[in-house]
Design a protein around this motif. Structure first.
Motif, PDB file in Angstrom:
ATOM      1  N   ALA A   5      12.124  67.228 -11.035  1.00  0.00           N
ATOM      2  CA  ALA A   5      11.928  65.967 -10.321  1.00  0.00           C
ATOM      3  C   ALA A   5      13.276  65.271 -10.133  1.00  0.00           C
ATOM      4  N   VAL A   6      13.349  64.482  -9.078  1.00  0.00           N
ATOM      5  CA  VAL A   6      14.562  63.717  -8.761  1.00  0.00           C
ATOM      6  C   VAL A   6      14.185  62.246  -8.671  1.00  0.00           C
ATOM      7  N   VAL A   7      14.951  61.411  -9.358  1.00  0.00           N
ATOM      8  CA  VAL A   7      14.750  59.966  -9.306  1.00  0.00           C
ATOM      9  C   VAL A   7      15.995  59.348  -8.677  1.00  0.00           C
ATOM     10  N   LEU A   8      15.775  58.433  -7.744  1.00  0.00           N
ATOM     11  CA  LEU A   8      16.867  57.839  -6.984  1.00  0.00           C
ATOM     12  C   LEU A   8      16.943  56.333  -7.199  1.00  0.00           C
ATOM     13  N   ASP A   9      18.156  55.821  -7.272  1.00  0.00           N
ATOM     14  CA  ASP A   9      18.397  54.396  -7.107  1.00  0.00           C
ATOM     15  C   ASP A   9      18.450  54.135  -5.597  1.00  0.00           C
ATOM     16  N   ILE A  10      18.334  52.887  -5.206  1.00  0.00           N
ATOM     17  CA  ILE A  10      18.402  52.562  -3.773  1.00  0.00           C
ATOM     18  C   ILE A  10      19.789  52.060  -3.381  1.00  0.00           C
ATOM     19  N   ASP A  11      20.211  50.951  -3.999  1.00  0.00           N
ATOM     20  CA  ASP A  11      21.455  50.300  -3.585  1.00  0.00           C
ATOM     21  C   ASP A  11      22.663  51.160  -3.941  1.00  0.00           C
ATOM     22  N   GLY A  12      23.520  51.385  -2.950  1.00  0.00           N
ATOM     23  CA  GLY A  12      24.715  52.168  -3.168  1.00  0.00           C
ATOM     24  C   GLY A  12      24.472  53.658  -3.177  1.00  0.00           C
ATOM     25  N   VAL A  13      23.203  54.075  -3.059  1.00  0.00           N
ATOM     26  CA  VAL A  13      22.851  55.490  -3.022  1.00  0.00           C
ATOM     27  C   VAL A  13      22.170  55.826  -1.697  1.00  0.00           C
ATOM     28  N   LEU A  14      21.085  55.114  -1.398  1.00  0.00           N
ATOM     29  CA  LEU A  14      20.367  55.342  -0.149  1.00  0.00           C
ATOM     30  C   LEU A  14      20.837  54.417   0.963  1.00  0.00           C
ATOM     31  N   VAL A  15      21.225  53.180   0.595  1.00  0.00           N
ATOM     32  CA  VAL A  15      21.754  52.238   1.583  1.00  0.00           C
ATOM     33  C   VAL A  15      23.014  51.576   1.018  1.00  0.00           C
ATOM     34  N   ASP A  16      23.904  51.198   1.906  1.00  0.00           N
ATOM     35  CA  ASP A  16      25.147  50.519   1.549  1.00  0.00           C
ATOM     36  C   ASP A  16      24.884  49.017   1.494  1.00  0.00           C
ATOM     37  N   VAL A  17      25.161  48.392   0.340  1.00  0.00           N
ATOM     38  CA  VAL A  17      24.846  46.967   0.173  1.00  0.00           C
ATOM     39  C   VAL A  17      26.101  46.098   0.077  1.00  0.00           C
ATOM     40  N   ALA A  18      27.253  46.656   0.457  1.00  0.00           N
ATOM     41  CA  ALA A  18      28.496  45.880   0.365  1.00  0.00           C
ATOM     42  C   ALA A  18      28.430  44.607   1.204  1.00  0.00           C
ATOM     43  N   ASP A  19      27.792  44.685   2.376  1.00  0.00           N
ATOM     44  CA  ASP A  19      27.720  43.519   3.253  1.00  0.00           C
ATOM     45  C   ASP A  19      26.355  42.842   3.223  1.00  0.00           C
ATOM     46  N   SER A  20      25.552  43.158   2.214  1.00  0.00           N
ATOM     47  CA  SER A  20      24.262  42.489   2.067  1.00  0.00           C
ATOM     48  C   SER A  20      24.163  41.857   0.688  1.00  0.00           C
ATOM     49  N   TYR A  21      23.755  42.614  -0.313  1.00  0.00           N
ATOM     50  CA  TYR A  21      23.606  42.042  -1.645  1.00  0.00           C
ATOM     51  C   TYR A  21      24.934  41.524  -2.195  1.00  0.00           C
ATOM     52  N   ARG A  22      25.969  42.302  -2.088  1.00  0.00           N
ATOM     53  CA  ARG A  22      27.255  41.870  -2.663  1.00  0.00           C
ATOM     54  C   ARG A  22      27.830  40.678  -1.901  1.00  0.00           C
ATOM     55  N   ARG A  23      27.622  40.676  -0.614  1.00  0.00           N
ATOM     56  CA  ARG A  23      28.041  39.507   0.161  1.00  0.00           C
ATOM     57  C   ARG A  23      27.221  38.288  -0.219  1.00  0.00           C
ATOM     58  N   ALA A  24      25.923  38.481  -0.441  1.00  0.00           N
ATOM     59  CA  ALA A  24      25.058  37.362  -0.825  1.00  0.00           C
ATOM     60  C   ALA A  24      25.476  36.777  -2.175  1.00  0.00           C
ATOM     61  N   PRO A  38      36.403  37.151  -4.909  1.00  0.00           N
ATOM     62  CA  PRO A  38      36.431  38.135  -3.831  1.00  0.00           C
ATOM     63  C   PRO A  38      35.268  39.120  -3.965  1.00  0.00           C
ATOM     64  N   LYS A  39      34.757  39.564  -2.843  1.00  0.00           N
ATOM     65  CA  LYS A  39      33.613  40.479  -2.872  1.00  0.00           C
ATOM     66  C   LYS A  39      33.929  41.749  -3.660  1.00  0.00           C
ATOM     67  N   ALA A  40      35.160  42.225  -3.577  1.00  0.00           N
ATOM     68  CA  ALA A  40      35.531  43.444  -4.294  1.00  0.00           C
ATOM     69  C   ALA A  40      35.406  43.289  -5.797  1.00  0.00           C
ATOM     70  N   ASP A  41      35.510  42.058  -6.291  1.00  0.00           N
ATOM     71  CA  ASP A  41      35.471  41.830  -7.738  1.00  0.00           C
ATOM     72  C   ASP A  41      34.054  41.866  -8.306  1.00  0.00           C
ATOM     73  N   VAL A  42      33.045  41.928  -7.452  1.00  0.00           N
ATOM     74  CA  VAL A  42      31.677  42.100  -7.946  1.00  0.00           C
ATOM     75  C   VAL A  42      31.575  43.368  -8.791  1.00  0.00           C
ATOM     76  N   GLN A  43      32.357  44.388  -8.426  1.00  0.00           N
ATOM     77  CA  GLN A  43      32.304  45.652  -9.168  1.00  0.00           C
ATOM     78  C   GLN A  43      32.688  45.471 -10.624  1.00  0.00           C
ATOM     79  N   SER A  44      33.556  44.494 -10.921  1.00  0.00           N
ATOM     80  CA  SER A  44      33.955  44.253 -12.313  1.00  0.00           C
ATOM     81  C   SER A  44      32.755  43.856 -13.161  1.00  0.00           C
ATOM     82  N   PHE A  45      31.857  43.053 -12.595  1.00  0.00           N
ATOM     83  CA  PHE A  45      30.629  42.694 -13.308  1.00  0.00           C
ATOM     84  C   PHE A  45      29.734  43.922 -13.476  1.00  0.00           C
ATOM     85  N   LYS A  46      29.601  44.716 -12.420  1.00  0.00           N
ATOM     86  CA  LYS A  46      28.777  45.919 -12.505  1.00  0.00           C
ATOM     87  C   LYS A  46      29.291  46.845 -13.606  1.00  0.00           C
ATOM     88  N   ASN A  47      30.614  46.978 -13.697  1.00  0.00           N
ATOM     89  CA  ASN A  47      31.196  47.868 -14.690  1.00  0.00           C
ATOM     90  C   ASN A  47      31.015  47.347 -16.111  1.00  0.00           C
TER      91      ASN A  47
END
Length: 289
Positions: A5-24, A38-47
């Motif tokens: 079986a394969v399990v998928l995440d949606i954001d960043g895997v099936l759709v690009d959310v850089a200009d949607s969720y991260r922008r929001a 800056p929008k790029a710094d959202v990744q620091s929180f994710k990490n």
């Protein structure tokens, strides 16, 4: 990997959310507090871990901005490093601020920390006025077109077709169910409700392993691949292995969500990823190796 079986995440895997969720995230904080990161710094929180819920990431970003306005002297990298050391997520962010400021300052910060308002602004920016009315049966106070329409599909239709024909497929996402439905419809992936776990599900969110383990049981699978774009996704597979040792869970890092290039690959590997791919379209190929 000979998975069943394969399990998928949606954001960043099936759709690009850089200009949607991260922008929001960043624009919600700007709207409420007239300052943001800056929008790029959202990744620091994710990490830092524990931010599978983007509303909570928005709240943590606002907490950082408010603390800085009150004299908090750490840069964002130091702040998110401290969050990780404090256990990750919103509670980790709160712990960092509580330990860094005096009680009077803390009280002022918390008095200005409008979490409900931040979430409401986030939803208005992300959904747009029309969908916000439909979903919440409420009149928005912002006139917005909606970032939800700025989510390019990442997965080719051939990839979705191959995955669904050759493996049982489930989804674990931090999105609310209504927003997961929008993305899955755009991707062209039909997932039965019993194989879909969202923010609205009763099970704890990632990196807790509950949803992944429950999916394995519902799919009647003993070898499961979970493809996600964050370190929390990999940790989810690791936690599932520890909690449910009778099954094999394979965490696969997908580099279209923010952990790109060689630095991202190494971060995934350090987190315990069994494989790292640049794009979800490579997933069927590595599952055959």
């Amino acid at each position: 990997m000979s998975v069943e079986a394969v399990v998928l995440d949606i954001d960043g895997v099936l759709v690009d959310v850089a200009d949607s969720y991260r922008r929001a995230i960043v624009e919600s904080v700007m709207h409420v507090y007239d300052d943001t990161i800056p929008k790029a710094d959202v990744q620091s929180f994710k990490n830092a871990g524990g931010f599978n819920n983007d509303w909570e990431l928005t709240h943590a970003t606002a907490l950082y901005i408010l603390a800085c306005q009150e004299g908090f002297d750490r840069d964002l990298a130091a702040f998110t490093d401290a969050i990780e050391a404090s256990g990750g997520g919103l509670e980790g962010a709160r712990t960092v601020v509580v330990n860094a400021v005096d009680p009077d300052t803390r009280e002022r910060i918390h008095a200005k920390w409008k979490r409900d308002r931040l979430t409401d602004v986030f939803q208005q920016l992300y959904l747009g006025s029309e969908l916000y009315r439909d979903f919440y049966d409420s009149e928005p106070d912002l006139d917005t077109s909606g970032f939800v329409y700025d989510e390019p599909v990442l997965a080719a239709s051939e990839t979705i077709d191959t995955l669904t024909k050759r493996w049982d497929v489930g989804v674990v996402t931090g999105r609310p169910a209504t927003e997961a439905a929008i993305a899955l419809d755009r991707v062209g992936l039909t997932v039965p409700d019993k194989y879909l776990f969202t923010m609205d599900s009763e099970t704890p969110g990632k990196p807790a392993p509950d949803a992944l383990i429950e999916l394995a049981e519902r799919l009647d699978a003993n070898r499961i691949a979970f493809a996600g774009d964050t370190l929390d996704d990999i940790q989810t597979a690791t936690n599932a292995t520890e909690t449910d040792p009778d099954r094999d869970y394979y965490g696969i890092g997908v580099q279209t969500g923010g952990l790109s290039d060689e630095d991202g690959r190494q971060a995934f590997k350090r987190a315990g990823a069994h494989a790292v791919i640049e794009h979800v379209d490579s997933l069927p190929m590595i599952l055959d190796e």
